[in-house]
Design an enzyme around this catalytic site. Structure first.
Site, PDB file in Angstrom:
ATOM      1  N   ALA A  54       0.792  -1.226   0.000  1.00 21.44           N
ATOM      2  CA  ALA A  54       0.000   0.000   0.000  1.00 21.44           C
ATOM      3  C   ALA A  54       0.830   1.286   0.000  1.00 21.44           C
ATOM      4  O   ALA A  54       0.308   2.344  -0.343  1.00 21.44           O
ATOM      5  CB  ALA A  54      -0.940   0.002   1.200  1.00 21.44           C
ATOM      6  N   MET A  74       1.842   2.229  -6.842  1.00 30.93           N
ATOM      7  CA  MET A  74       0.582   1.620  -7.228  1.00 30.93           C
ATOM      8  C   MET A  74      -0.363   1.501  -6.043  1.00 30.93           C
ATOM      9  O   MET A  74      -1.568   1.720  -6.158  1.00 30.93           O
ATOM     10  CB  MET A  74       0.834   0.246  -7.851  1.00 30.93           C
ATOM     11  CG  MET A  74       1.224   0.298  -9.313  1.00 30.93           C
ATOM     12  SD  MET A  74      -0.098   0.945 -10.374  1.00 30.93           S
ATOM     13  CE  MET A  74      -1.335  -0.323 -10.161  1.00 30.93           C
ATOM     14  N   GLY A 107       0.134  -7.846  -9.385  1.00 28.05           N
ATOM     15  CA  GLY A 107       0.963  -7.269 -10.435  1.00 28.05           C
ATOM     16  C   GLY A 107       2.420  -7.250 -10.033  1.00 28.05           C
ATOM     17  O   GLY A 107       3.222  -6.539 -10.637  1.00 28.05           O
ATOM     18  N   THR A 108       2.772  -8.022  -9.013  1.00 27.00           N
ATOM     19  CA  THR A 108       4.154  -8.096  -8.564  1.00 27.00           C
ATOM     20  C   THR A 108       4.998  -8.804  -9.617  1.00 27.00           C
ATOM     21  O   THR A 108       4.674  -9.920 -10.025  1.00 27.00           O
ATOM     22  CB  THR A 108       4.258  -8.821  -7.211  1.00 27.00           C
ATOM     23  OG1 THR A 108       3.571  -8.045  -6.222  1.00 27.00           O
ATOM     24  CG2 THR A 108       5.710  -9.003  -6.790  1.00 27.00           C
ATOM     25  N   ALA A 122      -0.846 -10.299 -13.789  1.00 24.68           N
ATOM     26  CA  ALA A 122      -0.502  -9.634 -15.043  1.00 24.68           C
ATOM     27  C   ALA A 122       0.626  -8.648 -14.779  1.00 24.68           C
ATOM     28  O   ALA A 122       0.709  -8.052 -13.696  1.00 24.68           O
ATOM     29  CB  ALA A 122      -1.712  -8.905 -15.632  1.00 24.68           C
ATOM     30  N   ASN A 156       0.896  -5.995 -16.602  1.00 24.24           N
ATOM     31  CA  ASN A 156       0.334  -4.701 -16.990  1.00 24.24           C
ATOM     32  C   ASN A 156      -1.180  -4.794 -16.845  1.00 24.24           C
ATOM     33  O   ASN A 156      -1.808  -5.666 -17.448  1.00 24.24           O
ATOM     34  CB  ASN A 156       0.729  -4.381 -18.435  1.00 24.24           C
ATOM     35  CG  ASN A 156       0.316  -2.995 -18.869  1.00 24.24           C
ATOM     36  OD1 ASN A 156      -0.799  -2.559 -18.632  1.00 24.24           O
ATOM     37  ND2 ASN A 156       1.215  -2.296 -19.537  1.00 24.24           N
ATOM     38  N   HIS A 196       9.480   4.625 -22.943  1.00 23.25           N
ATOM     39  CA  HIS A 196       9.167   4.921 -21.554  1.00 23.25           C
ATOM     40  C   HIS A 196      10.038   6.075 -21.058  1.00 23.25           C
ATOM     41  O   HIS A 196      10.941   6.532 -21.762  1.00 23.25           O
ATOM     42  CB  HIS A 196       9.381   3.688 -20.657  1.00 23.25           C
ATOM     43  CG  HIS A 196       8.335   2.638 -20.825  1.00 23.25           C
ATOM     44  ND1 HIS A 196       8.386   1.678 -21.815  1.00 23.25           N
ATOM     45  CD2 HIS A 196       7.193   2.384 -20.121  1.00 23.25           C
ATOM     46  CE1 HIS A 196       7.333   0.886 -21.718  1.00 23.25           C
ATOM     47  NE2 HIS A 196       6.599   1.278 -20.698  1.00 23.25           N
ATOM     48  N   HIS A 197       9.773   6.497 -19.834  1.00 25.87           N
ATOM     49  CA  HIS A 197      10.523   7.581 -19.209  1.00 25.87           C
ATOM     50  C   HIS A 197      11.975   7.171 -18.955  1.00 25.87           C
ATOM     51  O   HIS A 197      12.318   5.980 -18.981  1.00 25.87           O
ATOM     52  CB  HIS A 197       9.858   7.985 -17.890  1.00 25.87           C
ATOM     53  CG  HIS A 197       9.639   6.829 -16.971  1.00 25.87           C
ATOM     54  ND1 HIS A 197      10.604   6.354 -16.114  1.00 25.87           N
ATOM     55  CD2 HIS A 197       8.559   6.024 -16.792  1.00 25.87           C
ATOM     56  CE1 HIS A 197      10.142   5.320 -15.431  1.00 25.87           C
ATOM     57  NE2 HIS A 197       8.900   5.093 -15.821  1.00 25.87           N
ATOM     58  N   LYS A 211      13.159   4.353 -16.325  1.00 25.60           N
ATOM     59  CA  LYS A 211      12.877   2.926 -16.489  1.00 25.60           C
ATOM     60  C   LYS A 211      14.144   2.219 -16.945  1.00 25.60           C
ATOM     61  O   LYS A 211      14.727   2.564 -17.970  1.00 25.60           O
ATOM     62  CB  LYS A 211      11.748   2.709 -17.499  1.00 25.60           C
ATOM     63  CG  LYS A 211      11.311   1.248 -17.600  1.00 25.60           C
ATOM     64  CD  LYS A 211      10.065   1.097 -18.457  1.00 25.60           C
ATOM     65  CE  LYS A 211       9.613  -0.350 -18.558  1.00 25.60           C
ATOM     66  NZ  LYS A 211       9.249  -0.927 -17.246  1.00 25.60           N
ATOM     67  N   GLY A 263       8.430  -5.097 -19.815  1.00 25.65           N
ATOM     68  CA  GLY A 263       7.672  -6.316 -19.586  1.00 25.65           C
ATOM     69  C   GLY A 263       6.453  -6.404 -20.486  1.00 25.65           C
ATOM     70  O   GLY A 263       6.082  -7.484 -20.958  1.00 25.65           O
TER      71      GLY A 263
END
Length: 241
Positions: A12, A16, A92-93, A116, A118, A148-149, A152, A158
């Site tokens: 948490a 994400m 999503g790990t 997943a 993504n 991507h930025h 990354k 992925g």
């Protein structure tokens, strides 16, 4: 299961996890009953949501579905807890080991699990379209270009590799990859099929990272009503695609 599914958010305090908490708070079809982070919480309740450290996971209240965006070392306990309590899991790990993937398969005999890399619903549809295009055009050249930025590190992404798997399933051939790192690009993926005199391009562009959290919340609403098994995101969200 309650009329409104009870949701646990695992991981948490991450980017994400924070997005999931923020977006779930604005919905009336999910009830967040616990937020779990690696470290001990500074406050026990934040915005009405009880906070727990990962070491306290066994003491969280009852929940119907967990969403997990954590780290590989934190994945095993939440999978085991879901299996023990008969609760569904959306994860999503990334970076899971082959042993952890086998554990997912074993747990899916008892609970509904979706994993997943993504959680963009657009990417889920794109992967199916790519598979179909590859099957229809097996002799065409295929290239996947992702952007991507600059922060990354992994390349290809992925998601690009996931799309490449769709190409391989459809045509039996592997695509070529190209990666761009520039500015603050959230994520762009282009799958190009080319032959003499023509090209076909399938493109997905993400402009806001909230799409991944929204997709995970929608997956949680779907999977909590499913029979035990392991589900792909497209299969779960778009069964008639």
């Amino acid at each position: 299961m309650n009329a409104i599914p009870r949701l646990l958010i695992h991981g948490a305090s991450g980017r994400m996890g924070l997005a999931l908490l923020r977006l779930a708070a604005a919905r009336d079809d999910l009830n967040v009953v616990a937020a779990v982070s690696r470290k001990s919480p500074a406050q026990r309740v934040v915005d009405g949501v009880p906070q727990f450290a990962a070491s306290e996971l066994s003491g969280v209240p009852e929940f119907d579905v967990a969403i997990d965006f954590s780290l590989p070392e934190g994945f095993d306990p939440v999978l085991a807890l879901c299996a023990q309590r008969g609760s569904a899991l959306v994860s999503g790990t990334t970076g899971l080991s082959s042993e952890q993937n086998r554990a997912i398969e074993a747990a899916s005999q008892r609970i509904a699990v979706v994993w997943a890399a993504n959680y963009s619903l657009g990417v889920a549809v794109l992967a199916e379209l790519v598979r179909r295009a590859a099957a229809a055009l097996p002799a065409w050249d295929c290239d996947i270009v992702e952007a991507h930025h600059t922060r990354k590190l992994d390349a290809p992404s992925g998601t690009a590799l996931h799309l490449g798997q769709a190409v391989a399933i459809g045509s039996g051939r592997d695509p070529h990859y190209a990666s761009l790192r520039a500015g603050d690009i959230v994520g762009e993926h282009t799958v190009q099929f080319a032959s003499a005199g023509e090209r076909l391009e399938l493109i997905h562009r993400a402009t806001n990272r909230d799409i991944f959290a929204r997709g995970a919340l929608e997956a949680a609403l779907k999977v909590v009503r499913q029979a035990p098994g392991r589900y792909g995101l497209a299969e779960l969200m778009f069964p008639n695609l």
